[in-house]
Write an enzyme that holds these catalytic residues in place. Structure first.
Site, PDB file in Angstrom:
ATOM      1  CE  LYS A   1      -1.519   1.473   4.007  1.00 13.07           C
ATOM      2  NZ  LYS A   1      -1.323   2.916   4.601  1.00 13.07           N
ATOM      3  CG  ASN A   2       2.222   2.889   3.393  1.00  7.77           C
ATOM      4  OD1 ASN A   2       1.186   3.530   3.356  1.00  7.77           O
ATOM      5  ND2 ASN A   2       2.756   2.418   4.720  1.00  7.77           N
TER       6      ASN A   2
ATOM      7  NE  ARG B   1       1.965  11.949   7.188  1.00  4.55           N
ATOM      8  CZ  ARG B   1       2.400  13.017   7.799  1.00  4.55           C
ATOM      9  NH1 ARG B   1       1.254  14.036   8.482  1.00  4.55           N
ATOM     10  NH2 ARG B   1       3.652  13.496   8.001  1.00  4.55           N
TER      11      ARG B   1
ATOM     12  CB  CYS C   1      -3.192   5.974  10.977  1.00  8.16           C
ATOM     13  SG  CYS C   1      -3.917   4.518  10.129  1.00  8.16           S
TER      14      CYS C   1
ATOM     15  CG  ASP D   1       8.814  19.901  11.104  1.00  8.08           C
ATOM     16  OD1 ASP D   1       8.224  18.855  10.974  1.00  8.08           O
ATOM     17  OD2 ASP D   1       9.955  19.863  11.510  1.00  8.08           O
ATOM     18  CD  GLN D   2      12.696  18.151   9.426  1.00 10.81           C
ATOM     19  OE1 GLN D   2      13.589  18.168   8.451  1.00 10.81           O
ATOM     20  NE2 GLN D   2      12.425  18.801  10.187  1.00 10.81           N
TER      21      GLN D   2
ATOM     22  CG  ASP E   1       3.891   0.850   9.501  1.00 11.73           C
ATOM     23  OD1 ASP E   1       3.432   1.922  10.227  1.00 11.73           O
ATOM     24  OD2 ASP E   1       3.982   1.191   8.463  1.00 11.73           O
TER      25      ASP E   1
ATOM     26  CB  ILE F   1       8.214   6.261  15.001  1.00 10.43           C
ATOM     27  CG1 ILE F   1       9.113   4.841  14.946  1.00 10.43           C
ATOM     28  CG2 ILE F   1       7.946   7.053  13.610  1.00 10.43           C
ATOM     29  CD1 ILE F   1      10.606   5.763  14.622  1.00 10.43           C
TER      30      ILE F   1
ATOM     31  NE  ARG G   1      -6.896   4.660   6.092  1.00  9.14           N
ATOM     32  CZ  ARG G   1      -6.294   4.878   6.683  1.00  9.14           C
ATOM     33  NH1 ARG G   1      -6.481   4.708   8.243  1.00  9.14           N
ATOM     34  NH2 ARG G   1      -4.771   5.119   6.646  1.00  9.14           N
TER      35      ARG G   1
HETATM   36  C1  EPZ Z   1       4.876   6.680   6.847  1.00 11.68           C
HETATM   37  O1  EPZ Z   1       4.182   7.688   7.348  1.00 11.68           O
HETATM   38  C2  EPZ Z   1       3.895   5.434   6.579  1.00 11.68           C
HETATM   39  N1  EPZ Z   1       2.669   6.218   5.612  1.00 11.68           N
HETATM   40  C3  EPZ Z   1       3.464   4.981   7.920  1.00 11.68           C
HETATM   41  O2  EPZ Z   1       2.555   3.834   7.777  1.00 11.68           O
HETATM   42  C4  EPZ Z   1       4.635   4.770   8.658  1.00 11.68           C
HETATM   43  O3  EPZ Z   1       4.170   4.204   9.923  1.00 11.68           O
HETATM   44  C5  EPZ Z   1       5.576   5.789   8.787  1.00 11.68           C
HETATM   45  O4  EPZ Z   1       6.096   6.253   7.469  1.00 11.68           O
HETATM   46  C6  EPZ Z   1       6.960   5.111   9.383  1.00 11.68           C
HETATM   47  O5  EPZ Z   1       7.438   4.204   8.710  1.00 11.68           O
HETATM   48  C7  EPZ Z   1       2.950   6.089   4.235  1.00 11.68           C
HETATM   49  O6  EPZ Z   1       3.713   5.574   3.807  1.00 11.68           O
HETATM   50  C8  EPZ Z   1       1.477   6.530   3.559  1.00 11.68           C
HETATM   51  P1  EPZ Z   1       7.342   9.646   8.837  1.00 11.68           P
HETATM   52  P2  EPZ Z   1       4.938   9.066   7.527  1.00 11.68           P
HETATM   53  O7  EPZ Z   1       7.362  10.974   8.266  1.00 11.68           O
HETATM   54  O8  EPZ Z   1       5.657   9.340   6.180  1.00 11.68           O
HETATM   55  C9  EPZ Z   1       8.225  12.973  12.335  1.00 11.68           C
HETATM   56  C10 EPZ Z   1       0.800   2.520   8.057  1.00 11.68           C
HETATM   57  O9  EPZ Z   1      -0.045   2.060   9.193  1.00 11.68           O
HETATM   58  N2  EPZ Z   1       7.982  13.990  11.467  1.00 11.68           N
HETATM   59  O10 EPZ Z   1       8.615   8.734   8.662  1.00 11.68           O
HETATM   60  O11 EPZ Z   1       3.874  10.180   7.755  1.00 11.68           O
HETATM   61  C11 EPZ Z   1       6.814  12.374  12.638  1.00 11.68           C
HETATM   62  O12 EPZ Z   1       5.779  13.104  13.567  1.00 11.68           O
HETATM   63  C12 EPZ Z   1       1.152   3.960   8.083  1.00 11.68           C
HETATM   64  O13 EPZ Z   1       0.676   2.075   6.918  1.00 11.68           O
HETATM   65  C13 EPZ Z   1       8.420  15.103  11.825  1.00 11.68           C
HETATM   66  O14 EPZ Z   1       8.648  15.451  12.868  1.00 11.68           O
HETATM   67  O15 EPZ Z   1       6.104   8.781   8.571  1.00 11.68           O
HETATM   68  C14 EPZ Z   1       7.124  10.655  13.201  1.00 11.68           C
HETATM   69  O16 EPZ Z   1       7.456  10.962  14.423  1.00 11.68           O
HETATM   70  C15 EPZ Z   1       0.770   4.757   9.314  1.00 11.68           C
HETATM   71  N3  EPZ Z   1       8.510  16.170  10.676  1.00 11.68           N
HETATM   72  C16 EPZ Z   1       8.451  10.530  12.702  1.00 11.68           C
HETATM   73  O17 EPZ Z   1       8.873  11.662  11.705  1.00 11.68           O
HETATM   74  C17 EPZ Z   1       8.109  15.944   9.126  1.00 11.68           C
HETATM   75  O18 EPZ Z   1       8.078  16.779   8.577  1.00 11.68           O
HETATM   76  C18 EPZ Z   1       8.148   9.512  11.317  1.00 11.68           C
HETATM   77  O19 EPZ Z   1       7.291   9.950  10.400  1.00 11.68           O
HETATM   78  C19 EPZ Z   1       7.660  14.612   9.170  1.00 11.68           C
HETATM   79  C20 EPZ Z   1       7.703  13.497  10.059  1.00 11.68           C
END
Ligand code: EPZ
Length: 430
Positions: free
Chosen positions: A25-26, A98, A122, A130-131, A310, A332, A402
Site C-alpha cells: 500500500k505505502n 496521509r 491514521c 515541517d521537514q 507499523d 516513532i 484501508r
Molecule cells: C509513513 O508515514 C507511513 N505512511 C506510515 O505507515 C509509517 O508508519 C511511517 O512512514 C513510518 O514508517 C505512508 O507511507 C503513507 P514519517 P509518514 O514521516 O511518512 C516525524 C501505516 O500504518 N516527522 O516517517 O507520515 C513524525 O511525526 C502508516 O501504513 C516530523 O517530525 O511517517 C514521526 O514522529 C501509518 N516532521 C516521524 O517523523 C516531518 O516533517 C516519522 O514519520 C515529518 C515527520
C-alpha cells in the site's frame, strides 16, 4: 454509534497453509503520486485493492490526470498525467489519507506550485510536515499556511543540499519526487531508508530520472527535463507480510507466505526467533511455525532497518500470552499504543508508562467487543481475536480495509473463522 459493519472472529483456530501478499500500500501510494511527473503514460502493476489507493486515484483524477484500471487482475493502473490542470486537489479528499501530502512534491515538481490540504490518515501522533516544507523551501519554493492547507509557489525548482532533522519516510519521498525534475542536483542527508523510499527512486529511475543512494542515508537526485513512460510493478507489502507472520505464530500455526521479500522482514524475524517462533526463508517465501510456547522479549521501534512501528501494534497481540514480561518501546509515533486498551479488554495484562508498555503474559485472551482505532491497531486486534477463546466483535474494521486487501478472506482460507456483518443484519453475538 452503530458501526456500518463489524467482524465477528471465532478464536483459537491455528492458521495453516500457504498464502500470498498483495503489492505494498505505502509504496503504491508514493509511486502513484510520483507518476504524475511523467511526460507520457505509465502503467503501475501489482497495486493493492484497498481503500487508501481508491482515494489516491480520486485525488489524481480531481486534478486532471487519467488513472484507469487495465487488465483482468484489477491490479494494474494506467496513469496519463498529461492533462493535469489543477494544483489544488479537493481538501475533503486530501484529508482522508496521509499520502495526499505526496501531491505537494508531485505538483510542485510538475507545475511549480501546489495547494494541498494538510493530510489525514491514521491518528497516531502529531505527524507534522515541517521537514517536507523545509525541503521544498530549500529547493526554491515559497511555502505558506493557507486555511488548513500548504500553499507552495516557485519560479521553478533548483537542486539543493537538504539535511533532514528527523528521519522521515514521507519527507524523504516528497523531496525525491519534487527534486526529480528540478534544475541541478539535490542531496538529501539523513534520508529514510525504508523499502518504499527505494521503490519511489526505482520507479522514477525507470522513467529516466537519475537518483542514486536510495536505501542509504544520503540520496542524490540529478534533475532531468523529461520523464518517459514506464511499466512498473509494486513490491510485495512488507507490513502485510509481517502481519501474517505474526498471526501465524500467535495462533500456533504453520503458514508459508509466497511472493514476499524476506530481506525486508529481518527485524521482525529476529524478534520472532527470540520469542521462540520458527521462521524459515526460501527465495521469495517465508514459512512461520510455532508451538505457542512464546518467550517475552524487549522491542523498540526504529526507522528501517530497525523494527517497524507499523508492526509494533500487531506484535503486542502476540506478546500478551508470551511467558514473562515483554517491554515494548515506541519511538516513532507518540499515540501508537491505542490498541493496548482494547487488548486489556480481552484479558491482556499491560501497563503503559509514556512510550513504554510492559506486557505480562497471561495464559489466554478471551473474546470481547473491541474497536479498531487505526489501521495497524486493527491488525493487532484481529490477531488477538484469532488467539482468543470465544468470539470477538471488532467494530470499525473500516480502518483495516484501508490497508489490508481482503484480509478476512485471506485469513479464512488459512483456517480462521471470521464473518462480516453489515448493519442491517447485525444481531448481538451470543
Ligand atoms: C509513513 O508515514 C507511513 N505512511 C506510515 O505507515 C509509517 O508508519 C511511517 O512512514 C513510518 O514508517 C505512508 O507511507 C503513507 P514519517 P509518514 O514521516 O511518512 C516525524 C501505516 O500504518 N516527522 O516517517 O507520515 C513524525 O511525526 C502508516 O501504513 C516530523 O517530525 O511517517 C514521526 O514522529 C501509518 N516532521 C516521524 O517523523 C516531518 O516533517 C516519522 O514519520 C515529518 C515527520
Amino acid at each position: 454509534m452503530i458501526p456500518s459493519y463489524r467482524w465477528l472472529v471465532e478464536g483459537s483456530y491455528p492458521l495453516v497453509g500457504t498464502t500470498s501478499v498483495s503489492g505494498g500500500k505505502n509504496p503504491a501510494l508514493a509511486v502513484l503520486a510520483a507518476s504524475l511527473l511523467c511526460d507520457d503514460t505509465c502503467v503501475i502493476e501489482n497495486v493493492p485493492d484497498v481503500d487508501d489507493i481508491r482515494v489516491m486515484l480520486l485525488l489524481m483524477r480531481s486534478i486532471g490526470a487519467k488513472a484507469t484500471y487495465a487488465g483482468a487482475d484489477g491490479r494494474s493502473i494506467v496513469v496519463d498525467p498529461r492533462g493535469v490542470n489543477s494544483d489544488n486537489p479537493p481538501a475533503e479528499l486530501a484529508r482522508k489519507i496521509r499520502a495526499s501530502s505526496y501531491l505537494m512534491g508531485a505538483l510542485l515538481g510538475k507545475l511549480g506550485q501546489a495547494e494541498v490540504a494538510y493530510p489525514g490518515g491514521c491518528d497516531i501522533g502529531a505527524r507534522t510536515l515541517d521537514q517536507h516544507v523545509k525541503g521544498f523551501a530549500a529547493l526554491g519554493a515559497c511555502a505558506k499556511d493557507q486555511l488548513g492547507a500548504v500553499k507552495l509557489t516557485s519560479n521553478g525548482l533548483r537542486g539543493a543540499e537538504i539535511y533532514m532533522d528527523v528521519v522521515t519516510v514521507g519527507g524523504t519521498i516528497n523531496l525525491i519526487i519534487a527534486a526529480a525534475k528540478a534544475e541541478g542536483t539535490t542531496l538529501i542527508f539523513n534520508a529514510a531508508k525504508e523499502p518504499h523510499v527505494v521503490e519511489v527512486a526505482n520507479f522514477l529511475n525507470s522513467m529516466g530520472a537519475v537518483i542514486k543512494g536510495a536505501g542509504t542515508d544520503v540520496i542524490r537526485v540529478k534533475g532531468v527535463a523529461k520523464l518517459h513512460g514506464s511499466t512498473y510493478a509494486i513490491i510485495p507489502d512488507q507490513i502485510v507480510t509481517g502481519t501474517i507472520m505474526i498471526a501465524a505464530a500467535a495462533t500456533m500455526g504453520d503458514v508459508t507466505i509466497a511472493g514476499c521479500i524476506p530481506t525486508h522482514m529481518e527485524a521482525l524475524t529476529a524478534k520472532l526467533l527470540e520469542s521462540g517462533v520458527r521462521v524459515d526463508y526460501h527465495d521469495d517465501t517465508i514459512r512461520v511455525r510455532s508451538n505457542g510456547a512464546h518467550r517475552s522479549i524487549t522491542l523498540k521501534t526504529q526507522a528501517y532497518p530497525g523494527f517497524p512501528t507499523d508492526l509494533q501494534q500487531p506484535m503486542t497481540a502476540l506478546l500478551t500470552t508470551a511467558r514473562g514480561i515483554s517491554v515494548v518501546t515506541e519511538t516513532i509515533f507518540e499515540s501508537r499504543f491505542r490498541q493496548l486498551g482494547e487488548l486489556a479488554r480481552m484479558g491482556a495484562n499491560i501497563t503503559v508508562d509514556r512510550n513504554r508498555a510492559a506486557i505480562t503474559g497471561v495464559s489466554s485472551l478471551h473474546g470481547a467487543k473491541i474497536t479498531a482505532t487505526d489501521l495497524r491497531a486493527g491488525a493487532s486486534l484481529v490477531i488477538a481475536a484469532l488467539m482468543a477463546k470465544g468470539t470477538t466483535e471488532i467494530c470499525e474494521p473500516i480502518h483495516i480495509d484501508r490497508g489490508y486487501e481482503n484480509l478476512t478472506d485471506k485469513l479464512n482460507a488459512l483456517g480462521a473463522r471470521i464473518t462480516i456483518q453489515n448493519a442491517d443484519t447485525m444481531e448481538e453475538p451470543a
